[in-house]
Motif scaffolding. Structure first.
Motif, mmCIF file in Angstrom:
data_model
loop_
_atom_site.group_PDB
_atom_site.id
_atom_site.type_symbol
_atom_site.label_atom_id
_atom_site.label_comp_id
_atom_site.label_asym_id
_atom_site.label_seq_id
_atom_site.Cartn_x
_atom_site.Cartn_y
_atom_site.Cartn_z
ATOM 1 N N ARG A 148 -100.502 -60.868 -23.440
ATOM 2 C CA ARG A 148 -100.803 -59.880 -22.231
ATOM 3 C C ARG A 148 -100.391 -60.289 -20.887
ATOM 4 O O ARG A 148 -99.659 -59.396 -20.089
ATOM 5 C CB ARG A 148 -102.288 -59.505 -22.144
ATOM 6 C CG ARG A 148 -102.801 -58.877 -23.455
ATOM 7 C CD ARG A 148 -104.253 -58.256 -23.181
ATOM 8 N NE ARG A 148 -105.235 -58.966 -22.277
ATOM 9 C CZ ARG A 148 -106.078 -59.684 -23.009
ATOM 10 N NH1 ARG A 148 -106.120 -60.087 -24.417
ATOM 11 N NH2 ARG A 148 -106.913 -60.443 -22.220
ATOM 12 N N GLU A 149 -100.300 -61.560 -20.621
ATOM 13 C CA GLU A 149 -100.063 -62.039 -19.525
ATOM 14 C C GLU A 149 -98.228 -62.094 -19.433
ATOM 15 O O GLU A 149 -97.863 -61.850 -18.382
ATOM 16 C CB GLU A 149 -100.456 -63.497 -19.138
ATOM 17 C CG GLU A 149 -99.928 -64.548 -18.065
ATOM 18 C CD GLU A 149 -100.297 -63.771 -16.770
ATOM 19 O OE1 GLU A 149 -99.984 -63.940 -15.648
ATOM 20 O OE2 GLU A 149 -101.499 -62.680 -16.681
ATOM 21 N N LEU A 150 -97.938 -62.183 -20.557
ATOM 22 C CA LEU A 150 -96.484 -62.295 -20.367
ATOM 23 C C LEU A 150 -96.062 -60.967 -20.251
ATOM 24 O O LEU A 150 -95.005 -60.792 -19.578
ATOM 25 C CB LEU A 150 -95.926 -62.861 -21.684
ATOM 26 C CG LEU A 150 -94.377 -62.841 -22.155
ATOM 27 C CD1 LEU A 150 -93.645 -63.800 -21.095
ATOM 28 C CD2 LEU A 150 -94.171 -63.151 -23.720
ATOM 29 N N LEU A 151 -96.455 -59.926 -20.723
ATOM 30 C CA LEU A 151 -96.214 -58.533 -20.691
ATOM 31 C C LEU A 151 -96.236 -58.101 -19.245
ATOM 32 O O LEU A 151 -95.547 -57.499 -18.682
ATOM 33 C CB LEU A 151 -96.813 -57.725 -21.712
ATOM 34 C CG LEU A 151 -96.605 -57.718 -23.202
ATOM 35 C CD1 LEU A 151 -97.230 -56.925 -23.872
ATOM 36 C CD2 LEU A 151 -94.931 -57.625 -23.309
ATOM 37 N N HIS A 152 -97.722 -58.836 -18.518
ATOM 38 C CA HIS A 152 -97.713 -58.142 -17.255
ATOM 39 C C HIS A 152 -96.733 -58.829 -16.148
ATOM 40 O O HIS A 152 -96.250 -57.998 -15.272
ATOM 41 C CB HIS A 152 -99.119 -58.711 -17.005
ATOM 42 C CG HIS A 152 -99.481 -58.320 -15.452
ATOM 43 N ND1 HIS A 152 -100.051 -57.300 -15.263
ATOM 44 C CD2 HIS A 152 -99.591 -59.209 -14.489
ATOM 45 C CE1 HIS A 152 -100.239 -57.275 -13.882
ATOM 46 N NE2 HIS A 152 -99.976 -58.535 -13.322
ATOM 47 N N LEU A 153 -96.358 -59.956 -16.446
ATOM 48 C CA LEU A 153 -95.421 -60.796 -15.741
ATOM 49 C C LEU A 153 -93.898 -59.875 -15.690
ATOM 50 O O LEU A 153 -93.368 -59.727 -14.703
ATOM 51 C CB LEU A 153 -95.266 -62.209 -16.035
ATOM 52 C CG LEU A 153 -96.358 -62.967 -15.695
ATOM 53 C CD1 LEU A 153 -96.084 -64.543 -16.253
ATOM 54 C CD2 LEU A 153 -96.684 -63.063 -14.284
ATOM 55 N N TYR A 154 -93.587 -59.501 -17.233
ATOM 56 C CA TYR A 154 -92.294 -59.069 -17.145
ATOM 57 C C TYR A 154 -92.183 -57.494 -16.740
ATOM 58 O O TYR A 154 -91.239 -57.289 -16.027
ATOM 59 C CB TYR A 154 -91.905 -59.454 -18.650
ATOM 60 C CG TYR A 154 -90.315 -58.920 -18.886
ATOM 61 C CD1 TYR A 154 -89.405 -59.497 -18.393
ATOM 62 C CD2 TYR A 154 -90.208 -57.633 -19.667
ATOM 63 C CE1 TYR A 154 -87.916 -59.265 -18.674
ATOM 64 C CE2 TYR A 154 -88.810 -57.387 -19.558
ATOM 65 C CZ TYR A 154 -87.722 -58.090 -19.493
ATOM 66 O OH TYR A 154 -86.645 -57.882 -19.756
ATOM 67 N N TYR A 155 -93.458 -56.537 -17.319
ATOM 68 C CA TYR A 155 -93.009 -55.299 -17.089
ATOM 69 C C TYR A 155 -93.783 -54.909 -15.879
ATOM 70 O O TYR A 155 -93.380 -54.038 -14.992
ATOM 71 C CB TYR A 155 -93.722 -54.582 -18.455
ATOM 72 C CG TYR A 155 -92.906 -54.739 -19.582
ATOM 73 C CD1 TYR A 155 -91.388 -53.979 -19.505
ATOM 74 C CD2 TYR A 155 -93.082 -55.605 -20.399
ATOM 75 C CE1 TYR A 155 -90.681 -54.117 -20.879
ATOM 76 C CE2 TYR A 155 -92.131 -55.665 -21.892
ATOM 77 C CZ TYR A 155 -90.948 -55.158 -21.777
ATOM 78 O OH TYR A 155 -90.375 -55.066 -22.922
ATOM 79 N N ALA A 156 -94.920 -55.409 -15.484
ATOM 80 C CA ALA A 156 -95.669 -54.809 -14.460
ATOM 81 C C ALA A 156 -95.301 -55.387 -13.004
ATOM 82 O O ALA A 156 -95.150 -54.780 -12.164
ATOM 83 C CB ALA A 156 -97.230 -54.961 -14.705
ATOM 84 N N ARG A 157 -95.056 -56.744 -13.154
ATOM 85 C CA ARG A 157 -94.705 -57.511 -11.932
ATOM 86 C C ARG A 157 -93.215 -57.607 -11.732
ATOM 87 O O ARG A 157 -92.775 -57.780 -10.680
ATOM 88 C CB ARG A 157 -95.312 -58.705 -11.959
ATOM 89 C CG ARG A 157 -96.849 -58.840 -11.759
ATOM 90 C CD ARG A 157 -97.385 -60.185 -11.616
ATOM 91 N NE ARG A 157 -96.780 -60.832 -10.494
ATOM 92 C CZ ARG A 157 -97.154 -61.985 -10.103
ATOM 93 N NH1 ARG A 157 -97.879 -63.040 -10.615
ATOM 94 N NH2 ARG A 157 -96.551 -62.655 -9.047
ATOM 95 N N GLY A 158 -92.386 -57.045 -13.023
ATOM 96 C CA GLY A 158 -91.090 -57.124 -12.768
ATOM 97 C C GLY A 158 -90.379 -58.533 -12.643
ATOM 98 O O GLY A 158 -88.968 -58.361 -12.125
ATOM 99 N N LEU A 159 -90.771 -59.642 -13.402
ATOM 100 C CA LEU A 159 -90.277 -60.801 -13.028
ATOM 101 C C LEU A 159 -89.250 -61.083 -13.991
ATOM 102 O O LEU A 159 -89.336 -60.323 -15.172
ATOM 103 C CB LEU A 159 -91.304 -61.822 -13.072
ATOM 104 C CG LEU A 159 -92.357 -62.202 -12.077
ATOM 105 C CD1 LEU A 159 -93.157 -63.327 -12.548
ATOM 106 C CD2 LEU A 159 -91.763 -62.274 -10.776
#
Length: 232
Positions: A148-159
């Motif tokens: 979930r953290e990986l998806l959050h960083l990539y998709y939600a935060r745009g990293l």
């Protein structure tokens, strides 16, 4: 010297740095080349999610594997043109792969891929959209905290994958592989839940997903938030 003069030196240098995973190279490629992909696909009339999928597939093809495609760029043409050709070919392959089963009728087992104006397709979308969205959200709820953290960083935060790799202290290809794994897990679980709940054949499920997958109002933040609450 004449041959060297014809090379796109700056583009070739960036491509080489990306291949060697030099710091900042992949981020520069993202900003100046992959960011242009949606503009390349405007005439296809696809939603933003389609362009995002094309971008992700290009990342994988260009930079992942034993022979990354970026190694094929020799500098004889503009790097932007190289990326444009790959983006168009990738999108056409995606459209071609999604067109199988067209024109077989309107039963649930053989859903046609026709215009939205078709009243029977509209009925199918209304009937199965919520089931599709619920299965997708439930698939998210089965993810681990790290996923979930990986998806959050990539998709939600745009990293970028490079930034995530730096943050997690792993190599860039590890992040890309993990993203691929999470996406594959979500797809498998979504398909399993839909087959279980709708009791349809694999062929029918493929057709159903192609018909309604772009019509599901799914917000990634809400999915990840739902996962957090479920496992709290």
């Amino acid at each position: 010297s004449a041959a060297l003069a014809e090379l796109h030196g700056a583009d070739l240098y960036l491509a080489s740095c990306c291949l060697l995973e030099r710091p900042g190279a992949l981020l520069a490629f993202e900003r100046h080349f992959l960011a242009a992909v949606p503009a390349f696909l405007l005439r296809m009339g696809k939603p933003p999610s389609f362009a995002a999928e094309v971008q992700q597939r290009l990342r994988e093809r260009l930079f992942v594997g034993r022979t990354p495609r970026i190694a094929e760029y020799a500098g004889r043409g503009a790097l932007l043109s190289f990326v444009r050709v790959m983006a168009v070919r990738t999108s056409l392959n995606m459209i071609r792969d999604g067109s199988e089963g067209a024109g077989r009728g309107v039963q649930v087992d053989h859903l046609p891929l026709v215009a939205d104006a078709d009243p029977e397709l509209s009925y199918i979308r209304v009937r199965y959209r919520e089931a599709f969205g619920q299965a997708l959200r439930d698939a998210f709820s089965g993810l681990s905290e790290d996923q979930r953290e990986l998806l959050h960083l990539y998709y939600a935060r745009g990293l970028s994958t490079t930034a995530i790799a730096t943050r997690c202290q792993v190599v860039h290809t590890t992040v890309v592989r993990r993203l691929q794994g999470v996406r594959a897990q979500i797809l498998r679980e979504t398909r399993r839940l839909l087959r279980q709940r709708l009791r349809v054949t694999p062929e029918a499920l493929d057709s159903l997903i192609r018909v309604i997958d772009q019509d599901v109002p799914l917000n990634l933040d809400s999915c990840l938030g739902r996962c957090d609450k479920t496992q709290a």
